[in-house]
Design a protein around this motif. Structure first.
Motif, short mmCIF file in Angstrom:
data_model
loop_
_atom_site.label_atom_id
_atom_site.label_comp_id
_atom_site.label_asym_id
_atom_site.label_seq_id
_atom_site.Cartn_x
_atom_site.Cartn_y
_atom_site.Cartn_z
N VAL A 134 -74.51 -73.60 -42.26
CA VAL A 134 -73.99 -72.98 -41.04
C VAL A 134 -75.02 -72.04 -40.43
N LEU A 135 -75.65 -71.22 -41.26
CA LEU A 135 -76.62 -70.26 -40.75
C LEU A 135 -77.88 -70.95 -40.21
N PHE A 201 -62.74 -56.91 -46.90
CA PHE A 201 -63.74 -57.12 -47.94
C PHE A 201 -64.38 -58.50 -47.81
N ALA A 202 -63.56 -59.52 -47.56
CA ALA A 202 -64.08 -60.87 -47.42
C ALA A 202 -65.00 -60.99 -46.20
N ALA A 211 -65.13 -68.33 -39.73
CA ALA A 211 -63.91 -67.85 -40.38
C ALA A 211 -63.58 -68.64 -41.64
N PHE A 212 -64.12 -69.86 -41.76
CA PHE A 212 -63.78 -70.71 -42.90
C PHE A 212 -64.23 -70.07 -44.21
N MET A 217 -62.75 -67.10 -49.25
CA MET A 217 -62.81 -65.99 -50.20
C MET A 217 -61.51 -65.20 -50.23
N ALA A 218 -60.90 -64.97 -49.07
CA ALA A 218 -59.71 -64.12 -49.01
C ALA A 218 -58.47 -64.82 -49.56
N SER A 219 -58.34 -66.12 -49.35
CA SER A 219 -57.12 -66.83 -49.75
C SER A 219 -56.85 -66.74 -51.25
#
Length: 257
Positions: A134-135, A201-202, A211-212, A217-219
């Protein structure tokens, strides 16, 4: 225990954790070549997709970079391999003067924490190729993207460690519940700010703007948080059942005792 005793205990635990990490770093030093090749594989994959391995590559800027990076990777491997030891030392210092029951809790803490920490590192390792792709996708067509070796590996290793530490959240919550510092009701009541802090934090720890990766990480952190709330309620129920009946008597009534 006096303040000096606390400092001596801290010193001893730091020494034990440090020796364990150094022992694991020896393994990382020996197997450096396959490890570094796996870490830079995402760059090779992007270069292969673009059809020119010269457009995306890794660069060692100075003569000392190669040695410094090998040492960094070795210590990173040692940190993961020694996770049972340093996690045990952290929890042992956080809960001083352990009773017999709390010592059992400490062992359970390590048994649960190590698989979760490793699982978090493994999840991040699987996400690194997407993050890199992505980057690097922002690089204009025909332009070169030669990555500084130390910066690239710092980015990858911090990403992996951040995921591993994030997955330790429920273990600390449950252990704090067992020793009476945090109740399941309080954890459930605070779920909204907890979810907000998890997403914050994520967002900070994930290096990509999409956002993916943040949701990835957050889920699991949110699921683990609510799982720890459920476990905390079970422990709270067991605590209430083990209490003598005379403790539940209102203040204005005489107890059977």
């Amino acid at each position: 225990m006096s303040l000096a005793d606390h400092f001596r205990e801290l010193r001893n635990r730091v020494v034990v954790a440090g020796l364990a990490i150094l022992a694991g770093a020896v393994v990382g030093w020996i197997y450096y070549d396959p490890i570094i090749n796996r870490l830079i594989q995402p760059l090779k994959d992007v270069a292969a997709q673009r059809g020119d391995t010269g457009l995306v590559n890794i660069n060692f800027g100075t003569m000392t970079d190669a040695f410094a990076i090998k040492l960094t990777v070795a210590l990173f491997v040692g940190l993961i391999l020694a996770s049972p030891v340093w996690l045990m030392q952290i929890w042992g210092f956080v809960v001083p003067g352990l009773t017999k029951k709390e010592k059992r809790v400490t062992r359970l803490f390590v048994v649960a924490a190590v698989p979760l920490f490793v699982a978090g590192c493994a999840a991040a390792f699987l996400m690194v190729p997407k993050a890199v792709a992505v980057l690097l996708d922002f690089t204009p067509v025909g332009a070169f993207n030669i990555q500084d070796a130390s910066l690239y590996l710092s980015f990858v290793l911090k990403f992996i460690i951040a995921f591993g530490c994030a997955f330790l959240l429920p273990v600390f919550l449950v252990c704090f519940n067992i020793i009476g510092l945090l109740s399941g009701r309080a954890m459930l009541k605070a779920w909204r700010p907890a979810v907000m802090v998890i997403f914050l934090f994520a967002a900070i720890m994930t290096p990509t703007p999409d956002a993916f990766t943040m949701l990835f990480m957050a889920s699991p952190m949110i699921l683990l948080y609510f799982a720890s709330v459920g476990i905390a309620f079970l422990f709270d129920r067991r605590k209430r059942e083990s209490l003598p009946g005379w403790l539940d008597v209102p203040d204005d009534q005489a107890s059977a005792l």
